[in-house]
Design a protein around this motif. Sequence first.
Motif, mmCIF file in Angstrom:
data_model
loop_
_atom_site.group_PDB
_atom_site.id
_atom_site.type_symbol
_atom_site.label_atom_id
_atom_site.label_comp_id
_atom_site.label_asym_id
_atom_site.label_seq_id
_atom_site.Cartn_x
_atom_site.Cartn_y
_atom_site.Cartn_z
ATOM 1 N N GLN A 64 -7.769 -0.485 -10.883
ATOM 2 C CA GLN A 64 -6.538 0.154 -10.404
ATOM 3 C C GLN A 64 -5.585 0.521 -11.543
ATOM 4 N N TYR A 107 4.065 -1.211 -7.820
ATOM 5 C CA TYR A 107 3.090 -0.861 -6.802
ATOM 6 C C TYR A 107 2.414 -2.148 -6.348
ATOM 7 N N VAL A 139 0.009 -4.441 -3.629
ATOM 8 C CA VAL A 139 -1.136 -4.389 -2.726
ATOM 9 C C VAL A 139 -1.169 -5.681 -1.925
ATOM 10 N N PRO A 142 -7.080 1.394 5.579
ATOM 11 C CA PRO A 142 -5.902 0.878 4.876
ATOM 12 C C PRO A 142 -4.660 1.659 5.291
ATOM 13 N N GLU A 169 -0.742 2.949 3.856
ATOM 14 C CA GLU A 169 0.213 3.050 2.769
ATOM 15 C C GLU A 169 1.630 2.883 3.297
ATOM 16 N N SER A 217 0.591 -0.834 -0.523
ATOM 17 C CA SER A 217 -0.566 -0.461 0.292
ATOM 18 C C SER A 217 -1.176 -1.717 0.881
ATOM 19 N N PHE A 245 -4.522 -3.437 2.808
ATOM 20 C CA PHE A 245 -5.952 -3.354 3.059
ATOM 21 C C PHE A 245 -6.383 -4.531 3.930
ATOM 22 N N GLU A 259 -5.027 5.406 -1.345
ATOM 23 C CA GLU A 259 -3.717 4.812 -1.042
ATOM 24 C C GLU A 259 -2.779 4.887 -2.238
ATOM 25 N N LEU A 260 -3.313 4.719 -3.430
ATOM 26 C CA LEU A 260 -2.466 4.856 -4.616
ATOM 27 C C LEU A 260 -1.902 6.267 -4.709
ATOM 28 N N HIS A 319 -1.118 8.250 -2.443
ATOM 29 C CA HIS A 319 -0.045 8.469 -1.474
ATOM 30 C C HIS A 319 1.328 8.121 -2.040
ATOM 31 N N GLN A 320 1.388 7.336 -3.090
ATOM 32 C CA GLN A 320 2.705 7.030 -3.657
ATOM 33 C C GLN A 320 3.364 8.289 -4.211
ATOM 34 N N ASN A 349 4.920 9.585 -0.142
ATOM 35 C CA ASN A 349 6.018 8.630 -0.321
ATOM 36 C C ASN A 349 7.122 9.191 -1.206
#
Length: 454
Positions: free
Chosen positions: A247, A266, A268, A278, A280, A285, A287, A305-306, A308-309, A313
């Motif tokens: 990640q 960030y 998780v 998952p 967001e 995020s 899971f 999902e990352l 989406h930041q 978002n």
Amino acid sequence: MSNGKRVRGGAAVPATPGAEVSADSYFPEHGNGGYRVTHYDLELDYRPAANRLSGRARISAVADRALSAFSLDLGAFRLDRVLVDGRPVRYTHRAGKLRVKPAKALPAGPFAVEVRYVGNPRPVRSRDWGELGWEQLEDGALVASQPIGAPSWFPCNDHLGDRAGYRITVTAPSPYTVVANGSLESYRVGASTTTWVYDQPKPMPPYLATVQIGQYELIDHLGGPLPQPAAVPPRLTADFAHDFGRQPRMVEAFTEFFGPYPFGEYAVVVVDEELEVPVEAHGVSVFGRNHLDGRRGGERLVAHELAHQWFGNSLALADWRHIWLNEGFAAYAEWLWAESCGEMTAARNAARAHAKLAAQPQDLRLADPGVRRMFDDRVYKRGALTLHALRTVMGDPAFFRLLRAWTAAHRHGTVTTGQFTALAQEHTDRPLEALVFHPWLHGTRLPRLPIGGA
């Protein structure tokens, strides 16, 4: 001010009630007109065994005009008190709406609301996506509100375009860990409970606010300059360390593709439950345990999902009909990550996705899929294909300049399809409307992929 009127420049301006519908085309019953929220200060006390939530919400807002009344979205809680600017007010609460009527009309400008409430939080039922919002787990709680679940746990103006800062304070029994949006400012351990305080100053819509409560092990950092805390069931920490081990490299790659990461951290969370997909949230995020296998089998979801930041978002939708700007970009980020690792080119992923979509019904209009199809897998895949077609037509240098310009121009703002297509055209002399946008966004028939060097 008298008789419900505000005097401005010698003219009497009648106070008007706040409209109880928002401007969103898909969910007009959610959200409220007449004002905008600037900050939520939520103080929550949660007892997992009883699923009992006590809350005090202090809401800072600005009236667009003089208001004789206004409304908030809130689920089935018992209300203990409602104050406006520190004074008790009359209110009604039914069918998901808290309608507030101050003794005197509010003038245009800032005002403050305080709501105290208690009850057993229940998810918002939806026709197409099951239950949304606060969900009691076997041992804790999960909040996944997209798109209309926020009223299941706090009073809000539940419109995706009404973005505000948040301070979220949660008290829970001491064995439990709490994760919410933003930076962990403090936690205070009492005799049997712990109070966690999170602050998220970057503006977010209510559906992206979240609280996660469980008996987790906190992992402070995965590596890299960006704080990346994680909350994971103790027995899953080894699988997590492997499956999420790349990640930090994803953050670096996406920063190169999309521009600077938009938040200060960030986080998780891996819940000890099986989740279909998952979820967001703003800077977080979530899971399920089923997304870990110790072999990085779910890494494309980590990338999704990352991404989406940035897309969803930081850049939030002005209306849900533009959902492809969230899901298409996040799906394409999966392909970009695989390509950057040397595993599979985006062109090959695009060819595979195109073949699958070609065998499915050709009745989806990507730029406005309709409320029942907004989370259809075709929105994700056709959205990613649209971006790949755009990349092929523009070429890599112009395409990636466009992505970085897009995230910079609308950082922490709201976006529409028209804004994106206009900005894209500024980055090339090719006629994008005819070559890409009209057939891919506005037609229903799946176009052929253009041939190029991407």
